[in-house]
Design a protein around this motif. Structure first.
Motif, PDB file in Angstrom:
ATOM      1  N   GLY A  37      10.789 -21.239  -2.823  1.00  0.00           N
ATOM      2  CA  GLY A  37       9.686 -21.792  -2.038  1.00  0.00           C
ATOM      3  C   GLY A  37       8.360 -21.899  -2.765  1.00  0.00           C
ATOM      4  O   GLY A  37       7.300 -21.793  -2.157  1.00  0.00           O
ATOM      5  N   ARG A  60      10.187 -31.983 -14.065  1.00  0.00           N
ATOM      6  CA  ARG A  60      10.647 -31.662 -12.703  1.00  0.00           C
ATOM      7  C   ARG A  60      12.068 -31.126 -12.732  1.00  0.00           C
ATOM      8  O   ARG A  60      12.401 -30.188 -12.029  1.00  0.00           O
ATOM      9  N   PHE A  93      11.548 -24.571  -5.923  1.00  0.00           N
ATOM     10  CA  PHE A  93      10.541 -25.181  -5.059  1.00  0.00           C
ATOM     11  C   PHE A  93      11.125 -25.577  -3.718  1.00  0.00           C
ATOM     12  O   PHE A  93      12.311 -25.865  -3.607  1.00  0.00           O
ATOM     13  N   VAL A  94      10.284 -25.580  -2.709  1.00  0.00           N
ATOM     14  CA  VAL A  94      10.607 -25.900  -1.323  1.00  0.00           C
ATOM     15  C   VAL A  94      11.680 -24.939  -0.812  1.00  0.00           C
ATOM     16  O   VAL A  94      11.350 -23.863  -0.331  1.00  0.00           O
ATOM     17  N   ASP A  95      12.956 -25.312  -0.934  1.00  0.00           N
ATOM     18  CA  ASP A  95      14.022 -24.384  -0.547  1.00  0.00           C
ATOM     19  C   ASP A  95      14.110 -23.309  -1.623  1.00  0.00           C
ATOM     20  O   ASP A  95      13.432 -23.367  -2.624  1.00  0.00           O
ATOM     21  N   ASP A 142       5.200 -23.729  -4.857  1.00  0.00           N
ATOM     22  CA  ASP A 142       4.488 -24.991  -4.652  1.00  0.00           C
ATOM     23  C   ASP A 142       3.925 -25.511  -5.980  1.00  0.00           C
ATOM     24  O   ASP A 142       4.173 -24.925  -7.037  1.00  0.00           O
ATOM     25  N   SER A 143       3.142 -26.581  -5.920  1.00  0.00           N
ATOM     26  CA  SER A 143       2.656 -27.214  -7.149  1.00  0.00           C
ATOM     27  C   SER A 143       1.694 -26.320  -7.930  1.00  0.00           C
ATOM     28  O   SER A 143       1.673 -26.356  -9.161  1.00  0.00           O
TER      29      SER A 143
END
Length: 84
Positions: free
Chosen positions: A36, A65, A31-33, A38-39
């Motif tokens: 990438g 998580r 996620f993010v980095d 998302d939820s």
């Protein structure tokens, strides 16, 4: 190899057309980095993991998580739940 299976599942479920399993670093963040995601991707992936491997996940759990941090972490979760 389980990590390879998880990578293929991620690509299939999230329809990542331009990504191959070799493109996904097992230790990189999902996620993010990194990849990438998302939820919404997490939700779809969680459902697919539950269907394929019979694992149980809690959406609000800190543990969840942590398990979704990388391909390695997901593979470790699947292995741990298989041994129960």
């Amino acid at each position: 190899m389980l990590e390879q299976e998880v990578k293929e599942l991620i690509i299939d479920v999230l329809q990542l057309e331009d990504v191959t399993p070799a493109d996904i670093d097992s230790a990189a963040p999902l996620f993010v980095d990194g990849l990438g995601l998302d939820s919404i991707d997490a939700l779809e992936l969680g459902v697919a993991l539950q269907k394929r491997y019979g694992i149980s996940l809690s959406a609000d759990s800190e543990d969840t998580r942590r398990h979704f941090a990388s391909v390695q972490a997901l593979a470790a979760l699947i292995e741990a739940q298989r041994k129960k």
